[in-house]
Design a protein around this motif. Structure first.
Motif, mmCIF file in Angstrom:
data_model
loop_
_atom_site.group_PDB
_atom_site.id
_atom_site.type_symbol
_atom_site.label_atom_id
_atom_site.label_comp_id
_atom_site.label_asym_id
_atom_site.label_seq_id
_atom_site.Cartn_x
_atom_site.Cartn_y
_atom_site.Cartn_z
ATOM 1 N N LEU A 112 0.836 -1.199 0.000
ATOM 2 C CA LEU A 112 0.000 0.000 0.000
ATOM 3 C C LEU A 112 0.868 1.246 0.000
ATOM 4 N N ALA A 113 1.834 1.273 0.935
ATOM 5 C CA ALA A 113 2.701 2.448 1.032
ATOM 6 C C ALA A 113 3.490 2.614 -0.261
ATOM 7 N N GLY A 114 4.011 1.483 -0.775
ATOM 8 C CA GLY A 114 4.802 1.557 -2.005
ATOM 9 C C GLY A 114 3.975 2.060 -3.168
ATOM 10 N N GLY A 115 2.744 1.565 -3.253
ATOM 11 C CA GLY A 115 1.882 2.002 -4.351
ATOM 12 C C GLY A 115 1.642 3.494 -4.295
ATOM 13 N N TYR B 221 3.825 18.217 -10.912
ATOM 14 C CA TYR B 221 2.893 17.785 -11.945
ATOM 15 C C TYR B 221 3.524 16.653 -12.746
ATOM 16 N N PRO B 222 2.819 15.541 -12.929
ATOM 17 C CA PRO B 222 3.417 14.453 -13.718
ATOM 18 C C PRO B 222 3.393 14.770 -15.207
ATOM 19 N N GLY B 223 4.344 14.230 -15.927
ATOM 20 C CA GLY B 223 4.358 14.423 -17.374
ATOM 21 C C GLY B 223 4.855 13.167 -18.047
ATOM 22 N N GLY B 224 4.380 12.900 -19.230
ATOM 23 C CA GLY B 224 4.874 11.781 -20.035
ATOM 24 C C GLY B 224 4.838 10.464 -19.296
ATOM 25 N N LEU B 225 6.032 9.865 -19.198
ATOM 26 C CA LEU B 225 6.134 8.549 -18.581
ATOM 27 C C LEU B 225 5.686 8.544 -17.125
ATOM 28 N N GLN B 226 5.763 9.750 -16.477
ATOM 29 C CA GLN B 226 5.363 9.804 -15.065
ATOM 30 C C GLN B 226 3.888 9.479 -14.888
ATOM 31 N N TRP B 227 3.087 9.834 -15.874
ATOM 32 C CA TRP B 227 1.664 9.510 -15.811
ATOM 33 C C TRP B 227 1.464 8.009 -15.696
ATOM 34 N N LEU B 228 2.250 7.266 -16.455
ATOM 35 C CA LEU B 228 2.116 5.811 -16.440
ATOM 36 C C LEU B 228 2.467 5.265 -15.065
ATOM 37 N N THR B 229 3.555 5.791 -14.497
ATOM 38 C CA THR B 229 3.941 5.378 -13.149
ATOM 39 C C THR B 229 2.832 5.688 -12.159
ATOM 40 N N PHE B 230 2.259 6.870 -12.318
ATOM 41 C CA PHE B 230 1.181 7.306 -11.430
ATOM 42 C C PHE B 230 0.016 6.302 -11.484
ATOM 43 N N LEU C 279 -3.130 1.700 -9.246
ATOM 44 C CA LEU C 279 -3.680 0.355 -9.464
ATOM 45 C C LEU C 279 -3.201 -0.597 -8.366
ATOM 46 N N THR C 280 -1.897 -0.522 -8.059
ATOM 47 C CA THR C 280 -1.348 -1.374 -6.997
ATOM 48 C C THR C 280 -2.059 -1.089 -5.682
ATOM 49 N N ALA C 281 -2.219 0.206 -5.356
ATOM 50 C CA ALA C 281 -2.848 0.576 -4.095
ATOM 51 C C ALA C 281 -4.286 0.072 -4.054
ATOM 52 N N LEU C 282 -4.998 0.204 -5.179
ATOM 53 C CA LEU C 282 -6.393 -0.239 -5.212
ATOM 54 C C LEU C 282 -6.510 -1.732 -4.958
ATOM 55 N N PHE C 283 -5.675 -2.502 -5.662
ATOM 56 C CA PHE C 283 -5.726 -3.954 -5.478
ATOM 57 C C PHE C 283 -5.379 -4.318 -4.032
ATOM 58 N N THR C 284 -4.390 -3.604 -3.456
ATOM 59 C CA THR C 284 -4.007 -3.898 -2.074
ATOM 60 C C THR C 284 -5.154 -3.599 -1.127
ATOM 61 N N LEU C 285 -5.797 -2.422 -1.321
ATOM 62 C CA LEU C 285 -6.929 -2.062 -0.465
ATOM 63 C C LEU C 285 -8.008 -3.126 -0.568
ATOM 64 N N SER C 286 -8.227 -3.618 -1.779
ATOM 65 C CA SER C 286 -9.242 -4.649 -1.963
ATOM 66 C C SER C 286 -8.858 -5.913 -1.208
ATOM 67 N N SER C 287 -7.551 -6.224 -1.193
ATOM 68 C CA SER C 287 -7.128 -7.432 -0.478
ATOM 69 C C SER C 287 -7.240 -7.235 1.032
ATOM 70 N N TYR C 288 -7.213 -5.980 1.472
ATOM 71 C CA TYR C 288 -7.472 -5.700 2.887
ATOM 72 C C TYR C 288 -8.931 -5.969 3.231
ATOM 73 N N GLY C 289 -9.771 -6.004 2.216
ATOM 74 C CA GLY C 289 -11.193 -6.213 2.460
ATOM 75 C C GLY C 289 -11.941 -4.904 2.642
ATOM 76 N N ALA D 84 1.959 -4.518 -9.005
ATOM 77 C CA ALA D 84 3.227 -4.031 -8.460
ATOM 78 C C ALA D 84 4.345 -4.177 -9.494
ATOM 79 N N LEU D 85 4.363 -5.338 -10.165
ATOM 80 C CA LEU D 85 5.391 -5.551 -11.188
ATOM 81 C C LEU D 85 5.238 -4.556 -12.337
ATOM 82 N N GLY D 86 3.980 -4.252 -12.686
ATOM 83 C CA GLY D 86 3.733 -3.284 -13.759
ATOM 84 C C GLY D 86 4.305 -1.927 -13.391
ATOM 85 N N GLY D 87 4.055 -1.489 -12.182
ATOM 86 C CA GLY D 87 4.592 -0.206 -11.741
ATOM 87 C C GLY D 87 6.106 -0.218 -11.749
ATOM 88 N N PHE D 88 6.651 -1.308 -11.243
ATOM 89 C CA PHE D 88 8.110 -1.446 -11.198
ATOM 90 C C PHE D 88 8.695 -1.396 -12.611
#
Lengths: 297, 605
Positions: free
Chosen positions: B39-42, B68-77, B82-92, B112-116
């Motif tokens: 969660l924190a990492g995401g 402000y994000p630009g270009g590739l930073q948007w993708l990272t964002f 997405l990682t945070a959302l999936f993690t929150l969902s796994s928290y229930g 997580a791998l996608g972000g990485f």
């Protein structure tokens, strides 16, 4: 039918009447399947013709099927990645007409024809007992059901003559009995059946007549008793009897032992005397004649 | 698999104390820590997108702005979110349960791998292109570390692990065999979901087409691949295809609405040009799909039919360089003429060649495809009859005009400016709609069934009364006519027709190899597959200029990898899915399957 110098089927001449079950037996390599392939046009006979209801058939598989001869294959050849229903619908091909244009325009005629095809296909699936598996892929059916589906697919072309190539190969006794009943039911619909089989009990139970093919030639044809009594048939399967001393007593013992065995499992030779004869009194209204003639080399 | 359970059994027997010795992470961290890391990492990954990653705007996309994000930073964002959302969902967390119906780890891991992957790709690209790590601002370092944290957290998630590292890693990304039974969804909700997914799809697709430089496109592809993979393992794609199956015509309508909406989202006609070329390429690929995907005929010279259509349209277009320069057909007539000429050509080629099977057919069609190009090259009046102007081709093909609406000019419609290519794009959407209709109707009919039967087993099909030659010829001719139809538009879009593009293999589509690859890559026997494959294969060489002459090599490697891990193509039709993976619900085999290969491929995918 010749392959190079080898004559696989030579002067096999016989007639199958409608409503009749005829068995075709013979040792391995006798040319039974080759004979089937000649009949259905998969092989073009080197010499001779195949005629059905008095007309000579061209050696093209689709025309043979259209004329009313359908077949199954020794090694199951279903359309593995089509559903059970689609397999049978493909069998309807010759009895339906709509081409590309009607498929694209989707008029009322197209919908009616598709619906009729589907109804007929479901009837046939009901008949062989596969209706509940209509949406399964053919490849996922168990072996015995694949055999049944192949028969349903062949029946879908509304044949007058059905050729079954070893319909019980690899089946257990229960499945074999079920197939037996299925073949009788098919016969009762007025369809003539010609079947190749190695299970002698099965053949002699079912068939009104049995023909024996040895080395590409028809050795004998007749009722079960006639064939079983024929010495040449015994010789073809078991070899010539010994001339010398260790002869007849041992042969009798073997025959007894096999007769006993026949009660439990399928017997492999024709010497076994099986119990009853096939009930055969279907009326022969139409006559379907099939014959291939090949000249002896 | 069996080995794993056996070892587990023995360990439980010997230790006999550990409650669940099987469920542990690759990294020995408690579950709470692992999730906290995720969660924190995401969130940190998303936040790092707001920092400056490099000091100079020489790297495309200007990643130098703080706040402000630009270009590739948007993708990272997006990946971080997405990682945070999936993690929150796994928290229930309430309201997010739908994201993880099976409560499995794979989606979290993949997000997580996608972000990485996206972030590290960006950081490495900056380092390489600007020459050294000194070019990274602190923000770049933070992003790299922040995107690594969720991966560590993901690897600490508990899984029933064995001793083999490769198997263990596979378990982290494996799709579970069973999902909880899906809840019934109200019809209007289903339609709303389809609408939303269509809009998101259009947005994602538009973003991909509009990427201005290769790095961004690569990052985009990485992110999209991992996200789709994550959604796939979460069971979302299955759910969606089930919803689509309930609302086929609605989905089709939404798809076309999205296709029509595309040019209105574009400000630059250049991207509409890409769009129209993708559509032409995709339409031809769909035509080829009839020949290859349905009837199973390997045609390596298919692009020739596109050429026949294009040349026919050019000849009757009224171009002053045309042999028949006085003749100018209206578009409907030239489209029909082009399709008809292709059809005739298809029958002429098909009649002698379709008696062959398999490899022989492939070689002969390859030959005929080349014959077309060479013949067109030579029909210049010197070495042949004067018809096609030889290598010079037929230039200055006039623009089309419908009822005074000139497709060659820009038009303002409801506040949007539609340029020349946007006009042709809309025309091409119409053509594609026709082709999709022809494809779906033909496939689901007596003739379509006989094509598939021929593909499955030609001998059995003929024994069932199918006239193999006739049916194959119909498939060949229909495919050719559809390609010809697309060709007539392509002649007008490109202003001129020349022989060179109509070759077997080249670095830019359309050519026969690319067409075939689009069908196979996208998924044989489906409608969406070849269109997606065509879009990908057109965009890759278009966007990745830096690959230049190595694009064919990269493309070949990509195909090999795809065939290894997903042999049925990106979008699999039901048949092929079952053929390769054996996971369909309808068709769970009742006994051991006939082949054991699918199990292997399944593990790979």
């Amino acid at each position: 039918m010749r392959f190079g110098g080898l004559t696989a089927v030579r002067s096999v001449d016989f007639t199958v009447n409608s409503g009749e079950i005829v068995g075709l037996i013979g040792p391995n390599g006798a040319g039974k399947t080759t004979f089937f392939n000649c009949l259905t046009g998969l092989y073009v006979p080197t010499e001779g013709t195949v005629s059905y209801k008095g007309t000579v058939l061209p050696p093209k598989p689709h025309l043979v099927t259209k004329a009313g001869i359908a077949r199954t294959f020794q090694n199951i050849r279903l359309f593995a990645n089509m559903t059970v229903l689609e397999n049978v619908l493909v069998g309807r091909h010759t009895r339906t007409k709509e081409g590309l244009w009607s498929a694209l325009l989707r008029g009322p005629g197209f919908k009616k024809a598709e619906k009729a095809s589907e109804e007929r296909a479901m009837e046939l699936l009901e008949f062989v007992g596969l209706a509940h598996k209509r949406d399964h892929l053919a490849r996922n059916l168990p072996y015995g059901e694949q055999r049944k589906l192949e028969i349903a697919r062949a029946l879908a072309s509304d044949p007058g003559l059905l050729l079954l190539d070893e319909p019980t190969a690899g089946m257990n006794p229960q499945e074999t009995r079920a197939t037996e009943e299925l073949v009788f039911a098919i016969r009762d619909q007025g369809i003539a059946v010609l079947l190749i089989e190695h299970d002698m009990r099965f053949v002699f139970n079912l068939s009104d007549r049995v023909a024996v093919l040895v080395q590409g030639e028809k050795l004998v044809e007749g009722t079960a008793e006639v064939v079983q009594a024929d010495e040449r048939v015994v010789a073809a399967y078991l070899g010539e009897p010994f001339e010398g001393a260790p002869g007849e007593e041992e042969a009798a013992e073997v025959a007894e032992a096999e007769a006993a065995k026949a009660e439990t499992g399928p017997a492999k030779t024709s010497v076994t005397k099986t119990e009853d004869e096939a009930p055969a009194d279907a009326p022969a209204e139409e006559e379907s004649t099939t014959s291939t003639k090949g000249e002896a080399q | 698999m069996i080995d794993v359970t056996e070892t587990q059994k023995t360990t439980t027997d010997t230790t006999a104390t550990a409650a669940a010795p099987s469920a542990r992470g690759l990294l020995p961290l408690p579950l709470a820590t692992a999730r906290a890391l995720l969660l924190a990492g995401g969130i940190a990954t998303s936040a790092s997108a707001y920092m400056a990653w490099t000091w100079t705007d020489e790297f495309p996309g200007d990643l130098t702005v703080n706040g402000y994000p630009g270009g590739l930073q948007w993708l990272t964002f997006v990946a971080g979110i997405l990682t945070a959302l999936f993690t929150l969902s796994s928290y229930g967390v309430r309201g997010l349960g739908w994201l993880l119906p099976a409560k499995n780890n794979a989606p979290v891991v993949l997000a997580a791998l996608g972000g990485f992957a996206t972030t590290w790709f960006a950081v490495i690209a900056i380092t390489v292109e600007l020459g050294g790590v000194v070019n990274l601002e602190p923000g770049g370092w933070i992003a790299a570390v922040a995107s690594l944290i969720p991966v560590l957290g993901a690897l600490a998630l508990p899984e029933p692990l064995g001793d083999d590292l490769k198997d263990n890693l596979k378990k982290y990304v494996a799709k579970p065999d069973r999902f909880p039974a899906p809840k019934a969804i109200a019809p209007w909700v289903e339609r709303a979901i389809i609408t939303i997914v269509t809009i998101i799809g259009l947005a994602v697709f538009t973003y991909g087409i509009d990427t201005e430089y290769g790095e961004l496109f690569v990052g985009y592809l990485i992110l999209v691949t991992f996200s789709l993979w994550a959604l796939h393992t979460a069971g979302m794609l299955d759910t969606f295809s089930r919803i689509v199956a309930h609302n086929r015509s609605f989905t089709l309508a939404m798809g076309f609405a999205a296709a029509i909406a595309f040019p209105f989202t574009q400000t630059d006609d250049h991207y509409a040009n890409i769009g129209v070329n993708i559509l032409i390429f995709g339409t031809v690929a769909l035509g080829l799909n009839i020949v290859v995907g349905l009837a199973g005929l390997l045609d390596l010279g298919y692009v020739a039919f596109l050429g026949v259509g294009a040349y026919t349209a050019a000849l009757v277009s009224g171009s002053e360089f045309s042999r028949f320069s006085g003749v100018q057909f209206p578009f409907w007539a030239s489209a029909l003429t082009g399709a008809a000429a292709s059809l005739v050509f298809g029958v002429l080629i098909g009649a002698p060649t379709l008696r062959l099977r398999g490899d022989y057919l492939a070689i002969v069609t390859l030959g005929f495809g080349e014959i077309f190009r060479i013949a067109v090259n030579n029909m210049d009046g010197d070495s042949g009859p004067d018809i096609t102007n030889g290598p010079n081709g037929i230039p200055s093909i006039p623009d089309l005009s419908f009822f005074g609406f000139n497709l060659g000019e820009s038009h303002d419609i409801a506040g949007f400016t539609l340029g020349r290519f946007a006009n042709y794009y809309l025309l091409m959407v119409l053509i594609m709609a026709i082709v999709v209709l022809v494809y779906t109707r033909a496939a689901d009919s007596r003739i379509g069934r006989s094509w598939i039967a021929i593909r499955e087993d030609e001998t059995a099909a003929t024994a069932m009364g199918i006239n193999g030659f006739r049916v194959k010829l119909i498939a060949f001719a229909l495919g050719a006519a559809l390609a010809g139809l697309a060709g007539t538009v392509s002649a007008h879009v490109t202003y001129s027709v020349v022989p060179t593009p109509y070759q077997f293999a080249g670095s830019t589509p359309p050519n026969s190899a690319f067409l075939l690859a689009a069908v196979v890559l996208g998924g044989m026997g489906t409608v969406a597959g070849p269109l997606l494959g065509a879009a990908l294969l057109y965009l890759l060489p278009e966007k990745l200029n830096f690959l230049q002459d190595k694009s064919l090599l990269a493309f070949g490697i990509a195909l090999v990898l795809l065939m290894r891990f997903r042999p049925e193509g990106i979008i699999a039709n039901r048949r092929q899915q079952l053929e390769f993976h054996e996971t369909g619900q309808l068709d769970v085999p009742e006994q051991a399957t006939l082949t054991d290969e699918p199990a292997v491929t399944k593990a790979g995918a």
